[in-house]
Design a protein around this motif. Structure first.
Motif, short mmCIF file in Angstrom:
data_model
loop_
_atom_site.label_atom_id
_atom_site.label_comp_id
_atom_site.label_asym_id
_atom_site.label_seq_id
_atom_site.Cartn_x
_atom_site.Cartn_y
_atom_site.Cartn_z
N ASN A 163 2.64 10.54 -9.58
CA ASN A 163 1.78 10.74 -10.50
C ASN A 163 1.20 12.25 -10.52
OD1 ASN A 163 2.21 8.49 -12.17
ND2 ASN A 163 0.49 7.47 -11.31
N ILE A 164 0.96 12.73 -9.35
CA ILE A 164 0.35 13.90 -9.01
C ILE A 164 1.39 15.17 -9.30
CG2 ILE A 164 -0.70 15.46 -7.26
CD1 ILE A 164 -1.83 12.98 -6.19
N ALA A 165 2.62 14.76 -8.79
CA ALA A 165 3.73 15.70 -9.08
C ALA A 165 3.98 15.72 -10.57
CB ALA A 165 4.93 15.26 -8.40
N MET A 208 0.80 -1.23 -0.11
CA MET A 208 0.13 -0.10 -0.01
C MET A 208 0.92 1.22 0.07
SD MET A 208 -3.48 0.60 1.60
CE MET A 208 -4.40 2.22 2.08
N ASN A 209 1.99 1.20 0.55
CA ASN A 209 2.69 2.33 0.68
C ASN A 209 3.34 2.61 -0.72
OD1 ASN A 209 4.31 4.45 1.77
ND2 ASN A 209 5.80 3.14 2.85
N SER A 210 3.62 1.66 -1.35
CA SER A 210 4.35 1.85 -2.77
C SER A 210 3.18 2.50 -3.67
CB SER A 210 4.72 0.75 -3.50
OG SER A 210 3.76 -0.41 -3.78
N LEU A 211 1.80 2.16 -3.39
CA LEU A 211 0.69 2.66 -4.04
C LEU A 211 0.69 4.27 -3.94
CD1 LEU A 211 -1.79 2.36 -6.16
CD2 LEU A 211 -2.95 1.98 -3.94
N ASN A 212 1.02 4.67 -2.63
CA ASN A 212 0.88 6.08 -2.14
C ASN A 212 1.76 6.88 -2.83
OD1 ASN A 212 -1.42 5.72 -0.76
ND2 ASN A 212 -0.56 5.44 1.16
N THR A 213 3.05 5.96 -2.75
CA THR A 213 4.35 6.76 -3.34
C THR A 213 4.03 6.91 -4.95
OG1 THR A 213 5.87 5.78 -1.83
CG2 THR A 213 7.01 6.64 -3.70
N LEU A 225 3.87 19.30 -12.65
CA LEU A 225 4.83 19.79 -13.64
C LEU A 225 4.47 20.05 -14.85
CD1 LEU A 225 8.05 17.97 -11.97
CD2 LEU A 225 7.52 20.49 -12.09
N LEU A 226 3.61 19.08 -15.64
CA LEU A 226 3.10 19.22 -16.73
C LEU A 226 2.36 20.56 -17.17
CD1 LEU A 226 3.25 18.04 -19.80
CD2 LEU A 226 1.16 16.70 -19.09
#
Length: 132
Positions: free
Chosen positions: A11-13, A1-6, A17-18
């Motif tokens: 993705n949001i970052a 679950m932690n990797s999903l959050n990361t 940026l885009l």
């Protein structure tokens, strides 16, 4: 679950940026008038004869340019400001309008006024081109 959050955070970052990149490229530049091809042609013949500057690279310039244009590539602009009078209207163009907008930002930071560029660049130009 932690990797999903990361992964979600990354993705949001990336999306942020885009969005910032696209906005910074297309936002209006204060002090720069955007002209369509017809308005650009009309400005070229105004009294006081504005200086027309092609900010493309020399090899692009040789392939076809607007009659009377001076070639000062964006890559050389900062080092060639002494060639550009501050008391004359300036009309800028490139291939697509991006480099001329960046050139205008450099000129504005160096206290130039009376700037306009060909929106859409030579891609939007419907007039004749001179070839060297």
């Amino acid at each position: 679950m932690n990797s999903l959050n990361t992964g979600t955070i990354i993705n949001i970052a990336a999306i942020a940026l885009l969005v910032w990149f696209v906005y910074s490229r297309f936002k209006p530049t204060k002090g720069l008038r955007n002209l369509n091809a017809e308005d650009f042609k009309n400005e070229m013949v105004k009294p006081g004869k504005p200086l027309v500057i092609d900010v493309r690279e020399p090899n692009e310039f040789k392939g076809g340019f607007i009659a009377g244009a001076k070639n000062i590539p964006l890559s050389q602009l900062s080092g060639r400001l002494s060639e550009i009078p501050k008391n004359q209207e300036l009309l800028l163009y490139c291939r697509s309008g991006m480099r001329s907008k960046n050139a205008a930002r450099i000129l504005l930071k160096n206290c130039y006024q009376g700037l306009a560029h060909l929106q859409g660049g030579l891609s939007a130009w419907n007039g004749k081109l001179v070839r060297k």
